[in-house]
Design an enzyme around this catalytic site. Structure first.
Site, short mmCIF file in Angstrom:
data_model
loop_
_atom_site.label_atom_id
_atom_site.label_comp_id
_atom_site.label_asym_id
_atom_site.label_seq_id
_atom_site.Cartn_x
_atom_site.Cartn_y
_atom_site.Cartn_z
CG ASP A 144 -2.28 0.66 1.04
OD1 ASP A 144 -2.35 1.63 0.83
OD2 ASP A 144 -3.41 -0.17 1.01
CG HIS A 179 -5.37 3.79 0.78
ND1 HIS A 179 -4.86 2.53 0.87
CD2 HIS A 179 -6.62 3.89 0.53
CE1 HIS A 179 -5.92 1.75 -0.01
NE2 HIS A 179 -6.80 2.44 0.02
CB SER A 378 -9.06 0.44 0.15
OG SER A 378 -8.67 0.55 -1.14
#
Length: 544
Positions: A144, A179, A378
């Site tokens: 990520d 994120h 996600s």
């Protein structure tokens, strides 16, 4: 059950009439074929897969023609190289080249949240309590944007590798986008900073690999490098699960997509790979639900592909609905049924960082100085990865691992599907399989079934060591398991398929493989319904 019929125009299926009508080259993916039809001379970064043993020779030929090698992927017989479109025809004619794919940008599948109650019920709605497994002893690789260390992760980030700014080298942990930290918190926050935001597997180890930059974008080749690194070093790093909350549009069949093949290699090595389905569930042109929006690597047959559901801010499961943005199947080119399951993914609060792009850019998502609220597949993939860790811990503890083997990726996927809850709309009608997969994640049920399975049982034998109830009680309501497994283009129904150690659950079987050609015997007490795509709904090309 009657065959589920969905409409999808054969005329527009990539690889059929589109390719033939435009004189496309079969070895090139859709994106490169589109470039080939233009007058562009701008060099492009592409991923070339070669015949076994031919990578070095192909590399040398392409370099001699002006190609610039950017990376090599030895375990996949592939390389990333920058070439001129003028070379495409010669590359397609090269017998040593198997396929040529665009080195596509990849992105995260999260968005600033809007709407919803804002009540945080994640662990409770999954049936988890203080007595549930915690993910102890399980390693999860998170590919990520990175991770911002905090008390929520103290002592549980044994390694951080930077594939964006340091070529995959070991580095100090950071997350300039935010994120990855959010996903990591959903997977495994201890709740030390704020107990109400504890993750699904609060004791799991988090091996973090940065593949997305400070704006949430990355390159397919970097994700492949990280996947390969994780697979090769799985034992040294203790990696049991890989989380991929990212992706790109599907440009070719899963059989030639290099990112999908890297996922499949990880699964064959015994790693459970969890992928996001994508956030393309709504046709932006009409605002209506759209099918065929699943992204790569969510189309990987052996990955556990997670779409998202909304929990409505309640612990009870009766009001859960599929998130409108969650991508529906089937997959482009191959027509496979995806997603595999839905997991909670809407308006979830998790760890954030004051210095991250998301925190600084979107004030509305800030919950406090250390937490953000985001939505997307996600988030759903992160929740599913945490649940996989709990299942693996429960199974290994019950079986005295390593004296008895761990569950294979296929067995994990089957358990997750079998114990899921089928979702229904306001009229009581079940959502179709291309929307909800096998159903909505039931972590508590998966744990119960995992504990009951004797993993040392020979293939073909009943492997339940203890009985299971085929139901889970959440918020005082007893809910039946879905008791179905989506295998390729078939839904396998019945109560015994998962209770026997099938050939299908072994590590060398690609999920969805034709049962006749591979001798996968399901037994006699099940029904199999073929999922048939019809003739007239198409929208997927607009996500390209």
């Amino acid at each position: 059950m009657a065959a589920l019929v969905l409409v999808l125009a054969t005329l527009w299926l990539p690889g059929t009439s589109w390719a033939a009508g435009q004189g496309a080259l079969k070895k090139l993916d859709r994106a490169l074929n589109a470039v080939r039809l233009t007058d562009s001379t701008t060099p492009l970064s592409v991923i070339v897969r070669t015949s076994p043993g031919q990578r070095a020779a192909v590399r040398d030929r392409l370099k001699a023609s002006g190609g610039v090698v950017e990376a090599e992927h030895a375990t996949l017989d592939a390389l990333t190289i920058r070439v001129s479109p003028a070379q495409f025809d010669a590359m397609a004619a090269d017998e040593a080249i198997a396929s040529v794919s665009i080195n596509s940008p990849v992105s995260a599948f999260a968005a600033p949240s809007s709407g919803g109650s804002g009540t945080d019920v994640l662990r409770e709605t999954l049936g988890l309590t203080s007595a549930s497994p915690t993910g102890k002893g399980i390693g999860i690789a998170i590919l990520d944007s990175g991770i911002t260390p905090s008390k929520d992760f103290d002592g549980r980030i044994p390694a951080f590798y930077d594939f964006v700014n340091a070529g995959g080298s070991y580095a100090g942990a950071y997350d300039d986008y935010g994120h990855g930290t959010h996903v990591a918190g959903l997977i495994g926050s201890s709740g030390a900073v704020a107990s109400q935001y504890q993750g699904v597997a609060p004791a799991a180890r988090l091996i973090v690999m940065k593949v997305l930059d400070g704006k949430g974008s990355g390159k397919t080749s970097d994700v492949i490098k990280a996947l390969t690194f994780a697979t090769v070093n799985r034992q040294a790093l203790g990696i049991d699960v890989i989380n991929l909350s990212l992706g790109h549009p599907i440009y070719e069949s899963a059989a030639t997509d290099p990112l999908v093949q890297a996922v499949e290699a990880a699964a064959r090595a015994g790693i459970v790979v969890v992928t996001s389905a994508g956030n393309f569930g709504v046709n932006p042109a009409t605002g209506q639900p759209g099918y065929a929006g699943v992204t790569s690597p969510g189309n990987a047959p052996s990955s556990l592909t997670a779409g998202a559901f909304e929990d409505q801010g309640t612990v009870g499961r009766g009001d859960d609905i599929p998130a409108p943005y969650s991508s529906r199947g089937p997959t482009w080119y191959d027509g496979m049924a995806k997603p595999d399951i839905l997991a909670d993914g809407h308006r979830l609060v998790s760890d954030g960082s004051l210095r991250s792009y998301l925190y600084k850019t979107y004030p509305a998502v800030r919950v406090d100085s250390g937490h953000l609220r985001l939505s997307g597949t996600s988030m759903a993939a992160g929740v599913a990865s945490g649940a996989v860790a709990l299942l693996l811990e429960a199974s290994r503890t019950a079986n005295g691992y390593p004296a008895r083997p761990s569950l294979t990726p296929n067995a994990v996927k089957a358990i997750m599907q079998f114990t899921a809850f089928r979702m229904h709309d306001a009229t009581g009608a079940a959502y179709d399989t291309l929307t909800q997969g096998a159903g909505a994640l039931n972590a508590a049920g998966a744990i119960d079934l995992g504990r009951a399975i004797d993993t040392a049982t020979p293939v073909g034998s009943w492997w339940l060591a203890t009985g299971v109830s085929q139901s889970t009680t959440i918020a005082g309501e007893t809910l039946l398991w879905a008791q179905n497994i989506v295998w390729g283009t078939n839904i396998v129904w019945g109560t015994t398929a998962i209770y026997t150690n099938q050939l299908a659950w072994t590590q060398n079987i690609v999920w969805g493989t034709d049962s006749d050609s591979d001798n996968i015997v399901w037994g006699t007490e099940y029904d199999s319904d073929n999922i048939v795509w019809g003739t007239n709904i198409v929208w997927g090309s607009i996500i390209l």
